[in-house]
Motif scaffolding. Structure first.
Motif, short mmCIF file in Angstrom:
data_model
loop_
_atom_site.label_atom_id
_atom_site.label_comp_id
_atom_site.label_asym_id
_atom_site.label_seq_id
_atom_site.Cartn_x
_atom_site.Cartn_y
_atom_site.Cartn_z
N LEU A 73 0.81 -1.21 0.00
CA LEU A 73 0.00 0.00 0.00
C LEU A 73 0.85 1.27 0.00
CD1 LEU A 73 -2.78 -1.10 2.52
CD2 LEU A 73 -2.99 -0.86 0.04
N GLY A 74 2.18 1.10 -0.12
CA GLY A 74 3.05 2.27 -0.24
C GLY A 74 3.82 2.63 1.00
N GLY A 75 3.74 1.83 2.05
CA GLY A 75 4.46 2.12 3.29
C GLY A 75 5.95 1.89 3.12
N THR A 76 6.76 2.70 3.78
CA THR A 76 8.22 2.62 3.62
C THR A 76 8.97 2.39 4.93
OG1 THR A 76 8.37 5.05 3.80
CG2 THR A 76 8.19 4.09 1.57
N ASP A 77 8.33 2.61 6.09
CA ASP A 77 8.99 2.45 7.37
C ASP A 77 8.78 1.02 7.86
OD1 ASP A 77 10.03 2.56 9.92
OD2 ASP A 77 9.19 4.53 10.39
N LEU A 78 9.64 0.11 7.41
CA LEU A 78 9.45 -1.30 7.73
C LEU A 78 9.65 -1.59 9.21
CD1 LEU A 78 11.15 -3.08 4.69
CD2 LEU A 78 8.72 -2.59 5.10
N ALA A 230 -5.10 4.09 1.25
CA ALA A 230 -5.16 3.05 2.26
C ALA A 230 -6.49 3.09 3.01
CB ALA A 230 -4.00 3.21 3.24
N THR A 231 -6.96 4.28 3.32
CA THR A 231 -8.25 4.40 4.01
C THR A 231 -9.39 3.90 3.14
OG1 THR A 231 -7.41 6.34 5.21
CG2 THR A 231 -9.80 6.03 5.15
N THR A 232 -9.30 4.14 1.85
CA THR A 232 -10.35 3.72 0.93
C THR A 232 -10.51 2.21 0.88
OG1 THR A 232 -9.96 5.68 -0.44
CG2 THR A 232 -11.16 3.86 -1.46
N VAL A 233 -9.40 1.47 1.00
CA VAL A 233 -9.47 0.02 0.86
C VAL A 233 -9.78 -0.70 2.18
CG1 VAL A 233 -7.91 0.02 -1.12
CG2 VAL A 233 -6.98 -0.33 1.19
N LEU A 234 -9.94 0.03 3.27
CA LEU A 234 -10.23 -0.61 4.55
C LEU A 234 -11.44 -1.55 4.50
CD1 LEU A 234 -9.47 2.16 7.22
CD2 LEU A 234 -8.31 -0.02 6.95
#
Length: 365
Positions: A73-78, A230-234
């Motif tokens: 979903l585009g997150g980068t802070d693993l 991300a909120t849209t796909v919840l």
């Protein structure tokens, strides 16, 4: 007058190191706390050591579901995603420990669980079997309580904006409440006073397993990303998690009756002996074979010979095949929803492989 003083924590004891994962920090802090009691409590420290031992192993599917979905979903802070994934795994450990107490199981992953370890410890000290079992149950309940607290604390310490942490805590709270409802319903269905339909059993399993094991990791990942997409796909992730969770649980139900304990690490007698109303049983009730199966369902003295007769009848009447096909249908629905959420193909395939591992184990049994 006796003056009671509480031992003081040093800075390093009060807060785990930054490098430690939430689970590592959780166990280390608990063991340290046992040493700080006055006098140090060796039994309490053993509880933490037993919890650490019980938590070892496992496939880590839930933390991976968090991190992989977060990246998709585009997150980068693993590091943050792994932190939340570890909190989900702590919550899973808590539910497993409580579930083992409820089901009177002493084995998990092929070795003694917390309850089993403490029951054995009590027997070795000279306690009666009943007293030892009570001691084991107490240890399992308390360990589960501590792990739930540890999971929530880990979420609260996530390095994310306050509104994201609040949203994560709401997700965890909803998962805990829903799982408690499902667990209680599962026990109620095993009382022998109800004959639940397949739909009722599936709803129970959705509440007991799917919500915390799959909906929570998926939605937690999207919440961490904290973007409009991300909120849209919840809502889609909610449905995806429920279908995925049911596919996984249905395969686990098959393992619970037909699996080889040497491969699964758990008993294949418990579900039948405890009278669990699994989808396999719900289907069997609708067939002409039920009269021959019923005497074995809920039989407290069920042995391997009786279980083998019941398994043969459950296969012959098509209940095993029905549940395996139902798991396949739920997995197909999960794949479709994953595509609808525009998740990458490799993530969709990885998600699809989760329940199939259980299926391969079951067919090999």
């Amino acid at each position: 007058m006796v003056t009671v003083t509480a031992p003081s924590l040093t800075a390093s004891q009060a807060r785990p190191t930054a490098q430690a994962t939430p689970r590592e920090a959780f166990f280390a802090a608990g063991e340290a706390h046992a040493e700080l009691l006055d006098p140090p409590d060796t039994t309490y420290r053993t509880l933490w050591e037993a919890m650490r031992h019980a938590a070892a192993g496992g496939k880590g599917a839930r933390p991976q579901l968090v991190t992989r979905t977060y990246q998709a979903l585009g997150g980068t802070d693993l590091e943050v995603a792994a932190h939340v994934g570890d909190a989900v795994e702590l919550l899973h450990g808590a539910f497993v420990m409580h579930d083992d107490v409820i089901d009177h199981d002493t084995i998990r992953r092929g070795r003694l669980n917390v309850s089993g370890m403490f029951a054995r410890r009590a027997r070795a000290a000279g306690a009666s079997p009943q007293a030892a079992a009570t001691f084991g149950d107490a240890a399992g309940i308390l360990a589960g309580d501590l792990a739930i607290s540890g999971a929530i604390t880990a979420v609260a310490r996530t390095k994310a904006p306050p509104h994201v942490i609040t949203a994560l805590l709401d997700l965890f709270e909803e998962a805990i409440r829903t799982t408690a409802a499902g667990e209680l319903e599962d026990v109620e269905l095993s009382l022998g006073i109800l004959e639940p339909t397949l739909e009722q059993v599936l709803k129970m399993e959705e509440r007991k397993t799917a919500v915390y094991s799959f909906v929570l990791p998926l939605q937690a990942a999207a919440t961490l990303v904290d973007s409009e997409r991300a909120t849209t796909v919840l809502p889609i992730l909610d449905l995806l998690g429920r279908h995925l969770g049911l596919a996984f649980q249905l395969q686990d139900d098959v393992l619970g009756t037909f699996g080889d304990p040497a491969h699964t690490g758990k008993s294949n007698l418990t579900d039948l002996r405890e009278g669990k109303h699994t989808p396999i049983i719900a289907h069997a009730r609708t067939t002409g074979a039920w009269e021959s199966i019923a005497p074995f369902h809920g039989a407290a003295d069920l042995d391997e010979q009786g279980a083998a007769i019941a398994r043969s009848a459950l296969e012959a009447c098509g209940s095993r095949a029905f549940v395996e096909a139902l798991a396949f249908d739920h997995m197909a629905a999960a794949r479709a929803l994953a595509r609808a959420a525009c998740l990458p193909h490799d993530l969709v395939e990885w998600i699809g492989a989760l329940p199939s591992r259980a299926a391969r184990q079951s067919r090999a049994a």
